[in-house]
Design an enzyme around this catalytic site. Structure first.
Site, PDB file in Angstrom:
ATOM      1  N   PRO A  15       0.858  -1.910   0.630  1.00  0.00           N
ATOM      2  CA  PRO A  15      -0.033  -0.204  -0.002  1.00  0.00           C
ATOM      3  C   PRO A  15       0.759   1.031  -0.106  1.00  0.00           C
ATOM      4  O   PRO A  15       1.624   1.149   0.821  1.00  0.00           O
ATOM      5  CB  PRO A  15      -0.903   0.076   1.498  1.00  0.00           C
ATOM      6  CG  PRO A  15       0.021  -0.567   2.356  1.00  0.00           C
ATOM      7  CD  PRO A  15       1.113  -1.811   1.163  1.00  0.00           C
TER       8      PRO A  15
ATOM      9  N   ARG B  40       7.899   0.797  -3.380  1.00  0.00           N
ATOM     10  CA  ARG B  40       8.305   2.327  -4.584  1.00  0.00           C
ATOM     11  C   ARG B  40       9.239   1.526  -5.442  1.00  0.00           C
ATOM     12  O   ARG B  40       8.615   2.053  -6.994  1.00  0.00           O
ATOM     13  CB  ARG B  40       9.323   2.976  -3.747  1.00  0.00           C
ATOM     14  CG  ARG B  40       8.253   3.651  -2.400  1.00  0.00           C
ATOM     15  CD  ARG B  40       9.455   4.735  -1.502  1.00  0.00           C
ATOM     16  NE  ARG B  40      10.952   4.135  -0.711  1.00  0.00           N
ATOM     17  CZ  ARG B  40      11.722   3.804  -0.190  1.00  0.00           C
ATOM     18  NH1 ARG B  40      12.208   5.600  -0.444  1.00  0.00           N
ATOM     19  NH2 ARG B  40      12.020   3.465   0.527  1.00  0.00           N
TER      20      ARG B  40
ATOM     21  N   CYS C  69       3.099   3.174   8.355  1.00  0.00           N
ATOM     22  CA  CYS C  69       3.249   4.311   8.100  1.00  0.00           C
ATOM     23  C   CYS C  69       3.791   5.245   9.224  1.00  0.00           C
ATOM     24  O   CYS C  69       3.454   5.994   9.777  1.00  0.00           O
ATOM     25  CB  CYS C  69       1.915   4.936   8.103  1.00  0.00           C
ATOM     26  SG  CYS C  69       1.873   6.838   6.394  1.00  0.00           S
TER      27      CYS C  69
ATOM     28  N   SER D  86       0.212   5.576   0.025  1.00  0.00           N
ATOM     29  CA  SER D  86      -0.571   6.559  -0.111  1.00  0.00           C
ATOM     30  C   SER D  86      -0.665   7.390  -0.998  1.00  0.00           C
ATOM     31  O   SER D  86       0.548   7.789  -1.897  1.00  0.00           O
ATOM     32  CB  SER D  86      -0.394   7.434   1.132  1.00  0.00           C
ATOM     33  OG  SER D  86      -1.438   7.841   0.954  1.00  0.00           O
TER      34      SER D  86
ATOM     35  N   ASP E 134      12.732  -2.064  -0.120  1.00  0.00           N
ATOM     36  CA  ASP E 134      14.178  -2.187  -0.038  1.00  0.00           C
ATOM     37  C   ASP E 134      14.175  -3.153  -1.945  1.00  0.00           C
ATOM     38  O   ASP E 134      15.502  -3.602  -2.103  1.00  0.00           O
ATOM     39  CB  ASP E 134      15.793  -1.722   0.767  1.00  0.00           C
ATOM     40  CG  ASP E 134      16.069  -0.699   1.424  1.00  0.00           C
ATOM     41  OD1 ASP E 134      15.026   0.418   0.580  1.00  0.00           O
ATOM     42  OD2 ASP E 134      16.947  -0.080   1.815  1.00  0.00           O
TER      43      ASP E 134
END
Length: 342
Positions: free
Chosen positions: A25, A233, A108, A27, A210
């Protein structure tokens, strides 16, 4: 659902069908269309961007869009909050509108989230974290999972304790990002530290942080002993990446998407955001994705002036033209791969 069955569903079949790779997830990033594409390209599961439980419970329109899961299966909604009752109410709403799994955000690090005692701030008060997990677990009959960090800081590495509490409450899985909250995204994720959580519980533990390539996924699994990996990411601008890693880990590597296929994916994502949010909001929401797609299109994908036009235009037709050009114009520029032959 038993933990073994939950894991087999993520593996796409039998318990020996491979190691799950999930889309994390993110944001403002893992919108409905990114999740649809990632799932179609083989991600074991995809998790919604973080949804504020209190806002969803009040019927907030944007929160409803964030939790939308049409065309995604299994549909996993991540909820964030600091109080049991709104979390329970939001979990029920999410399930009533199609969620197959509820994931609870306790990882988070953003100040806007931790300042309200949610996200990784819950790792500073495990009793409250446990009450919150119990409320969600009691509110729904679908699987419930939790995502956390190693701890708030190096002096309080309590992920194993929180995972044990989650297991006692009947949660189905845990994901651990290999950093503390105080690290945010600095330094390197400590995959070895996740092993303490794996050894503390019997429910599946997923390792996060990572993982940008197949070789890193394998190294993370070896260091952590985790049941699977969660990739965040690195998938932005490459929503096919998670499925490619899942397939390779299962011993069934698939060809990398061609330039034409990548261009089609990027355009599908852009057009989907316009449809989901409307032209004005959709264009703004898409810009971070456009930048990522161009970044991963290879060196020299667009001249600087055209890249600026792509990231600032409010004209969807022009954006699509430039996006296609980013992938299709480069002459023999190398495409990024998984980082290791399968």
């Amino acid at each position: 659902m038993s933990d073994d069955h939950y894991l087999s569903v993520l593996r796409g079949g039998g318990a020996e069908a491979g190691v799950p790779a999930l889309l994390a997830p993110l944001s403002g990033v893992t919108d409905l269309y990114m999740r649809r594409i990632a799932r179609r390209y083989g991600a074991s599961a995809v998790i919604s961007e973080m949804v504020a439980a209190a806002e969803l419970a009040l019927g907030d329109a944007e929160s409803q869009l964030r939790s939308e899961g049409a065309g995604v299966s299994p549909h996993v909604v991540q909820l964030a909050g600091c109080a049991p009752e709104p979390m329970a109410r939001a979990a029920r709403i999410a399930v009533e509108t199609g969620a197959d799994v509820i994931d609870v955000n306790m990882g988070c690090p953003a100040k806007t989230v931790t300042g309200g005692a949610a996200g990784s701030a819950l790792m500073r008060d495990l009793d409250n974290a446990e009450r919150l997990l119990a409320a969600v677990r009691d509110a729904v009959s679908v699987p419930v999972t939790v995502k956390m960090r190693l701890g708030w800081d190096e002096a309080s590495l309590n992920a194993a304790d929180l995972a044990q509490r989650a297991e006692r409450l009947g949660l189905n899985a845990v994901t651990v990002h290999g950093r503390t909250r105080q690290q945010f995204y600095k330094g390197s994720a400590d995959w070895t530290a996740i092993r303490a959580v794996v050894q503390a519980v019997r429910i599946p533990v997923f390792a996060n942080g990572d993982i940008t390539s197949l070789s890193e996924a394998r190294a993370c699994l070896a260091a952590s002993g985790a049941a699977g990996v969660m990739i965040g990411r690195a998938a932005q601008g490459r929503p096919w990446l998670v499925g490619a890693i899942a397939s390779a880990l299962a011993g069934q590597p698939r060809p990398e998407p061609s330039r034409e296929e990548r261009a089609a994916i990027a355009c599908e994502h852009y057009e989907g955001l316009i449809a989901l949010y409307g032209p004005a909001m959709g264009v703004r929401h898409a810009r971070k994705h456009l930048a990522s797609y161009v970044e991963h299109a290879g060196p020299g994908a667009l001249p600087a002036s055209e890249r600026t036009r792509l990231l600032t235009t409010s004209d969807p037709a022009l954006a699509l033209e430039l996006l296609r050009r980013a992938f299709l114009d480069p002459d023999d520029a190398p495409l990024e791969s998984l980082g290791e032959a399968a």
